[in-house]
Design an enzyme around this catalytic site. Structure first.
Site, mmCIF file in Angstrom:
data_model
loop_
_atom_site.group_PDB
_atom_site.id
_atom_site.type_symbol
_atom_site.label_atom_id
_atom_site.label_comp_id
_atom_site.label_asym_id
_atom_site.label_seq_id
_atom_site.Cartn_x
_atom_site.Cartn_y
_atom_site.Cartn_z
ATOM 1 N N ASP A 52 34.973 35.834 43.878
ATOM 2 C CA ASP A 52 36.349 35.934 43.380
ATOM 3 C C ASP A 52 36.973 37.289 43.714
ATOM 4 O O ASP A 52 37.578 37.944 42.869
ATOM 5 C CB ASP A 52 36.417 35.674 41.880
ATOM 6 C CG ASP A 52 37.841 35.360 41.424
ATOM 7 O OD1 ASP A 52 38.746 35.278 42.277
ATOM 8 O OD2 ASP A 52 38.060 35.218 40.204
ATOM 9 N N HIS A 61 41.392 34.650 43.073
ATOM 10 C CA HIS A 61 42.267 33.675 42.399
ATOM 11 C C HIS A 61 43.680 34.229 42.184
ATOM 12 O O HIS A 61 44.599 33.465 41.901
ATOM 13 C CB HIS A 61 41.646 33.195 41.081
ATOM 14 C CG HIS A 61 41.725 34.167 39.942
ATOM 15 N ND1 HIS A 61 40.663 34.926 39.525
ATOM 16 C CD2 HIS A 61 42.741 34.485 39.095
ATOM 17 C CE1 HIS A 61 41.014 35.657 38.483
ATOM 18 N NE2 HIS A 61 42.278 35.415 38.211
ATOM 19 N N SER A 91 43.972 40.182 35.726
ATOM 20 C CA SER A 91 43.036 39.851 36.803
ATOM 21 C C SER A 91 43.289 40.708 38.040
ATOM 22 O O SER A 91 44.422 40.818 38.503
ATOM 23 C CB SER A 91 43.161 38.378 37.177
ATOM 24 O OG SER A 91 42.713 37.553 36.143
#
Length: 348
Positions: free
Chosen positions: A119, A88, A201
């Protein structure tokens, strides 16, 4: 007893004073307090030095990744310039600017491959590298309570570090869809109390030996109050990271996901009372597990094995706990009837 004798006994030979029937003087207790204080100070200093050592050794391998739509973090995976991050973070883009912690010159990077079901993604920087690759550990050896550090670029604050512990292991977490992600359910995640914010992230969750043990991916939200739930973050386990990244580096794509699949596209079905009923099968993929088992468009899946599946997220969670080749009983509503179908699960 002579006052001076009591003082000497109290300060020097406490047990002798007690045997003699004397009351121990304050000098003894204050000496113990001083010793305890020294020990506590030494322990704190040792812990601080441990943190500093891990940051010094690991942070140079953690990068900031800038895209057209935002930023995230990544970790240098090998000496060929491969960097592992979240899918992402890269979204649908193929070109990026990468900044290393102790290097002021942004470097161009290109996408190698992305794998949204876990992911994860790998990008590559060409040319010389200002840092050595990070050391990747074994998440199978983790214990709840271990000290960890989260490293990345939260809110764009590059080279930031937060600390916490491993709060839980083996979590299965549903990740919501976003502008750059279709949403997924990921198994075997690490729960941590280390602060994880937007921009973290794809960065590093590191143990006190300096080994990467996870990739911070998302923070929990409070379903009742809204907003983030402080102290509850999740990282993809490093064993999952290595399994996926190794395939991408070697083959340019993921050839064995290890993820079970039904082979359908579906959506959550609600009734007239706006209650979730199950997962409606929109299409059945040709040659997939569902088609081979006789499932068809219009079926509503209400259970996989013993797990209720009132929503698509629940079905994904149930599949995440299984492996390709597993057999499962799928309960479906077909018209006015409820039936069970045995399915041999395929691979995502």
């Amino acid at each position: 007893m002579d006052r001076h004798l009591v003082t000497r006994i109290g300060a020097g030979v406490v047990c002798a004073a007690l045997i003699a029937g004397c009351t121990p003087v304050d000098t003894a207790s204050s000496g113990t307090a001083r010793t305890t204080g020294v020990e506590a100070s030494t322990a704190a200093s040792s812990l601080e030095q441990g943190y500093e050592r891990v940051v010094r050794d690991t942070l140079p391998s953690v990068v900031q990744i800038n895209t057209e739509s935002g930023l995230g973090s990544g970790v240098l995976y090998d000496d060929k310039g491969h960097i592992v991050t979240n899918a992402h973070v890269v979204g649908t883009e193929t070109r990026f600017q990468v900044s290393f912690a102790h290097d002021s010159t942004p470097r161009a990077a290109t996408l190698v491959a992305t794998h949204p079901p876990e992911d994860l993604a790998v990008i590559k920087v060409d040319g010389s590298l200002p840092s050595s690759p990070a050391k990747f550990g074994d998440s199978g050896e983790l214990r709840v309570g271990q000290l960890v550090l989260a490293m990345g670029s939260p809110l764009g604050l590059s080279s930031s570090v937060s600390n916490g512990i491993v709060s839980a292991l083996g979590r299965t977490v549903a990740e919501p869809a976003g502008t750059a992600s279709p949403g997924t359910t990921i198994a075997d995640m690490i729960q941590t109390s280390a602060a994880i914010n937007p921009g973290n992230s794809g960065g590093a969750l590191v143990d006190m030996s300096g080994s990467i043990i996870g990739i911070p991916t998302l923070a929990a939200t409070d379903q009742r109050l809204g907003g983030a739930a402080p102290g509850i973050g999740f990282a993809i386990s490093v064993n999952t990271v290595k399994r996926i990244a190794d395939q991408i580096v070697r083959d340019g794509k993921v050839t064995e996901s290890g993820r079970a699949a039904l082979g359908i596209t579906g959506r959550t079905v609600i009734d007239r009372d706006r209650e979730n009923v199950g997962v409606g099968v929109v299409t059945v993929i040709a040659g997939g597990a569902a088609q081979q088992a006789g499932l068809r468009a219009g079926d509503v899946i209400t259970k996989l094995g013993s797990a209720d599946t009132p929503t698509m997220a629940d079905l994904n969670r149930a599949l995440a706990d299984r492996k390709p080749g597993d057999r499962a009983s799928v309960t479906v509503l077909r018209g006015n009837d409820t039936t069970k179908v045995d399915v041999t699960l395929g691979e995502l």
